[in-house]
Design a protein around this motif. Structure first.
Motif, PDB file in Angstrom:
ATOM      1  N   PRO A 233       0.843  -1.195   0.000  1.00  0.00           N
ATOM      2  CA  PRO A 233       0.000   0.000   0.000  1.00  0.00           C
ATOM      3  C   PRO A 233       0.879   1.246   0.000  1.00  0.00           C
ATOM      4  N   VAL A 234       0.405   2.311  -0.653  1.00  0.00           N
ATOM      5  CA  VAL A 234       1.227   3.513  -0.823  1.00  0.00           C
ATOM      6  C   VAL A 234       0.459   4.753  -0.385  1.00  0.00           C
ATOM      7  N   LEU A 235       1.110   5.553   0.430  1.00  0.00           N
ATOM      8  CA  LEU A 235       0.610   6.884   0.772  1.00  0.00           C
ATOM      9  C   LEU A 235       1.434   7.886  -0.018  1.00  0.00           C
ATOM     10  N   CYS A 236       0.780   8.667  -0.875  1.00  0.00           N
ATOM     11  CA  CYS A 236       1.476   9.663  -1.690  1.00  0.00           C
ATOM     12  C   CYS A 236       1.596  10.954  -0.898  1.00  0.00           C
ATOM     13  N   LEU A 237       2.820  11.286  -0.519  1.00  0.00           N
ATOM     14  CA  LEU A 237       3.032  12.470   0.311  1.00  0.00           C
ATOM     15  C   LEU A 237       2.848  13.772  -0.453  1.00  0.00           C
ATOM     16  N   ASP A 238       2.844  13.722  -1.792  1.00  0.00           N
ATOM     17  CA  ASP A 238       2.586  14.931  -2.582  1.00  0.00           C
ATOM     18  C   ASP A 238       1.194  15.490  -2.321  1.00  0.00           C
ATOM     19  N   ASP A 239       0.279  14.661  -1.821  1.00  0.00           N
ATOM     20  CA  ASP A 239      -1.077  15.136  -1.555  1.00  0.00           C
ATOM     21  C   ASP A 239      -1.140  16.090  -0.363  1.00  0.00           C
ATOM     22  N   PHE A 240      -0.017  16.265   0.317  1.00  0.00           N
ATOM     23  CA  PHE A 240       0.006  17.148   1.482  1.00  0.00           C
ATOM     24  C   PHE A 240       0.692  18.480   1.191  1.00  0.00           C
TER      25      PHE A 240
ATOM     26  N   LEU B 246      -2.613   5.510   9.934  1.00  0.00           N
ATOM     27  CA  LEU B 246      -2.532   4.256   9.190  1.00  0.00           C
ATOM     28  C   LEU B 246      -1.873   3.168  10.021  1.00  0.00           C
ATOM     29  N   CYS B 247      -0.848   3.526  10.777  1.00  0.00           N
ATOM     30  CA  CYS B 247      -0.174   2.545  11.614  1.00  0.00           C
ATOM     31  C   CYS B 247      -1.057   2.070  12.763  1.00  0.00           C
ATOM     32  N   GLU B 248      -1.843   2.964  13.322  1.00  0.00           N
ATOM     33  CA  GLU B 248      -2.651   2.625  14.496  1.00  0.00           C
ATOM     34  C   GLU B 248      -4.014   2.041  14.137  1.00  0.00           C
ATOM     35  N   LYS B 249      -4.623   2.536  13.038  1.00  0.00           N
ATOM     36  CA  LYS B 249      -5.997   2.160  12.726  1.00  0.00           C
ATOM     37  C   LYS B 249      -6.157   1.452  11.388  1.00  0.00           C
ATOM     38  N   GLY B 250      -5.123   1.564  10.517  1.00  0.00           N
ATOM     39  CA  GLY B 250      -5.212   0.923   9.211  1.00  0.00           C
ATOM     40  C   GLY B 250      -5.950   1.723   8.164  1.00  0.00           C
ATOM     41  N   ARG B 251      -6.394   2.916   8.513  1.00  0.00           N
ATOM     42  CA  ARG B 251      -7.092   3.753   7.542  1.00  0.00           C
ATOM     43  C   ARG B 251      -7.042   5.211   7.978  1.00  0.00           C
ATOM     44  N   THR B 252      -7.183   6.104   7.002  1.00  0.00           N
ATOM     45  CA  THR B 252      -7.212   7.531   7.305  1.00  0.00           C
ATOM     46  C   THR B 252      -7.765   8.280   6.108  1.00  0.00           C
ATOM     47  N   ASN B 253      -8.259   9.468   6.346  1.00  0.00           N
ATOM     48  CA  ASN B 253      -8.709  10.341   5.266  1.00  0.00           C
ATOM     49  C   ASN B 253      -7.534  11.187   4.791  1.00  0.00           C
ATOM     50  N   ILE B 254      -7.375  11.287   3.477  1.00  0.00           N
ATOM     51  CA  ILE B 254      -6.271  12.058   2.906  1.00  0.00           C
ATOM     52  C   ILE B 254      -6.809  13.009   1.847  1.00  0.00           C
ATOM     53  N   PRO B 255      -6.148  14.145   1.653  1.00  0.00           N
ATOM     54  CA  PRO B 255      -6.571  15.064   0.587  1.00  0.00           C
ATOM     55  C   PRO B 255      -6.179  14.523  -0.781  1.00  0.00           C
ATOM     56  N   VAL B 256      -6.903  14.966  -1.786  1.00  0.00           N
ATOM     57  CA  VAL B 256      -6.536  14.694  -3.183  1.00  0.00           C
ATOM     58  C   VAL B 256      -6.037  16.009  -3.762  1.00  0.00           C
ATOM     59  N   TYR B 257      -4.782  16.025  -4.176  1.00  0.00           N
ATOM     60  CA  TYR B 257      -4.138  17.271  -4.590  1.00  0.00           C
ATOM     61  C   TYR B 257      -3.904  17.279  -6.090  1.00  0.00           C
ATOM     62  N   ASP B 258      -4.251  18.406  -6.724  1.00  0.00           N
ATOM     63  CA  ASP B 258      -4.027  18.588  -8.159  1.00  0.00           C
ATOM     64  C   ASP B 258      -2.805  19.487  -8.324  1.00  0.00           C
ATOM     65  N   ILE B 259      -1.687  18.888  -8.771  1.00  0.00           N
ATOM     66  CA  ILE B 259      -0.451  19.658  -8.894  1.00  0.00           C
ATOM     67  C   ILE B 259      -0.570  20.746  -9.953  1.00  0.00           C
ATOM     68  N   SER B 260      -1.327  20.496 -11.016  1.00  0.00           N
ATOM     69  CA  SER B 260      -1.419  21.483 -12.093  1.00  0.00           C
ATOM     70  C   SER B 260      -2.087  22.770 -11.643  1.00  0.00           C
TER      71      SER B 260
ATOM     72  N   SER C 268      -2.318  23.443  -8.203  1.00  0.00           N
ATOM     73  CA  SER C 268      -1.797  23.675  -6.845  1.00  0.00           C
ATOM     74  C   SER C 268      -2.934  23.819  -5.837  1.00  0.00           C
ATOM     75  N   SER C 269      -3.851  22.852  -5.874  1.00  0.00           N
ATOM     76  CA  SER C 269      -5.005  22.936  -4.979  1.00  0.00           C
ATOM     77  C   SER C 269      -5.509  21.542  -4.598  1.00  0.00           C
ATOM     78  N   ARG C 270      -6.156  21.498  -3.454  1.00  0.00           N
ATOM     79  CA  ARG C 270      -6.812  20.271  -3.020  1.00  0.00           C
ATOM     80  C   ARG C 270      -8.193  20.218  -3.648  1.00  0.00           C
ATOM     81  N   VAL C 271      -8.454  19.139  -4.362  1.00  0.00           N
ATOM     82  CA  VAL C 271      -9.687  19.052  -5.142  1.00  0.00           C
ATOM     83  C   VAL C 271     -10.661  18.028  -4.574  1.00  0.00           C
ATOM     84  N   GLY C 272     -10.330  17.481  -3.425  1.00  0.00           N
ATOM     85  CA  GLY C 272     -11.220  16.503  -2.821  1.00  0.00           C
ATOM     86  C   GLY C 272     -10.528  15.789  -1.675  1.00  0.00           C
ATOM     87  N   ALA C 273     -11.141  14.691  -1.255  1.00  0.00           N
ATOM     88  CA  ALA C 273     -10.574  13.869  -0.185  1.00  0.00           C
ATOM     89  C   ALA C 273     -11.004  12.431  -0.424  1.00  0.00           C
ATOM     90  N   GLU C 274     -10.220  11.501   0.117  1.00  0.00           N
ATOM     91  CA  GLU C 274     -10.562  10.097  -0.013  1.00  0.00           C
ATOM     92  C   GLU C 274     -10.035   9.342   1.192  1.00  0.00           C
TER      93      GLU C 274
END
Length: 208
Positions: free
Chosen positions: A32-39, A77-91, A93-99
């Motif tokens: 599983p991968v957490l993309c840190l660019d979304d932050f 993720l380490c403690e609960k196995g899940r978390t809400n993360i932002p969805v970031y649009d680099i083009s 430079s804004s957060r366009v949602g969450a998942e």
């Protein structure tokens, strides 16, 4: 029923210069991968840094990124196995949602991004670090890979991408040195895969 305690979930932090192949490596790992660019911070944030002597935002500075929120997501993720993360649009430079990212109590996952080394010490102190890796290669190869990717994805304007690419190519060795100084282990793809396999087998490396 087994009396063994559950295996704790830990993270492998994967960093390296922009264009070093982090995303393709992460996909190949099978974890599983957490993309840190979304932050990344959003355009208009008054704390965004500028490239010295320029009006360009310095998206390669850790100050353009929200480390606190990223670390909180890793810990969740380490403690609960899940978390809400932002969805970031680099083009834009804004957060366009969450998942919701759900790793289903997998004992190991990757968190990849150019600022991953900046949170090595924090993740180690929190007891969630399995390993920290920095992918490295030839600066000219990284330059070509990064430029082709950014043009294909329309991340920024062409002049901006060329200015950034040239600046990063000249600075690549110092970028890797900085990431190593922060606690990441610099290596090529094959050695990195071996270290990820070792971490998956439970041979945790909290120090490089």
């Amino acid at each position: 029923m087994s009396s063994h305690p559950p295996i704790p979930t830990r993270v492998v932090l994967l960093t390296g210069p922009s264009g070093s192949g982090k995303s393709s490596f992460a996909a190949r790992s099978g974890l599983p991968v957490l993309c840190l660019d979304d932050f990344y911070k959003e355009a208009g944030d008054p704390t965004l840094p500028l490239v010295p002597g320029s009006s360009d935002i310095d998206w390669d500075s850790p100050a353009s990124w929200d480390a606190d929120v990223a670390v909180a997501a890793i810990v969740a993720l380490c403690e609960k196995g899940r978390t809400n993360i932002p969805v970031y649009d680099i083009s834009t430079s804004s957060r366009v949602g969450a998942e919701t990212l759900d790793i289903e109590r997998t004992p190991l996952f990757l968190a990849e991004g150019i600022f991953a080394a900046d949170i090595v010490e924090r993740c180690r102190d929190l007891g969630v670090l399995a390993d920290a890796l920095c992918l490295r290669g030839r600066p000219s190869t990284t330059f070509r890979r990064r430029l082709l990717r950014d043009l294909r994805e329309g991340r920024k304007s062409v002049p901006f991408l060329l200015r950034r690419g040239w600046r990063l190519m000249r600075a690549e060795r110092s970028i890797v040195a900085r990431q190593v100084g922060l606690g990441a282990y610099a290596c090529g793809r094959d050695e990195a895969l071996g270290r990820v396999a070792a971490a998956a087998a439970g041979r945790v490396r909290t120090r490089t």
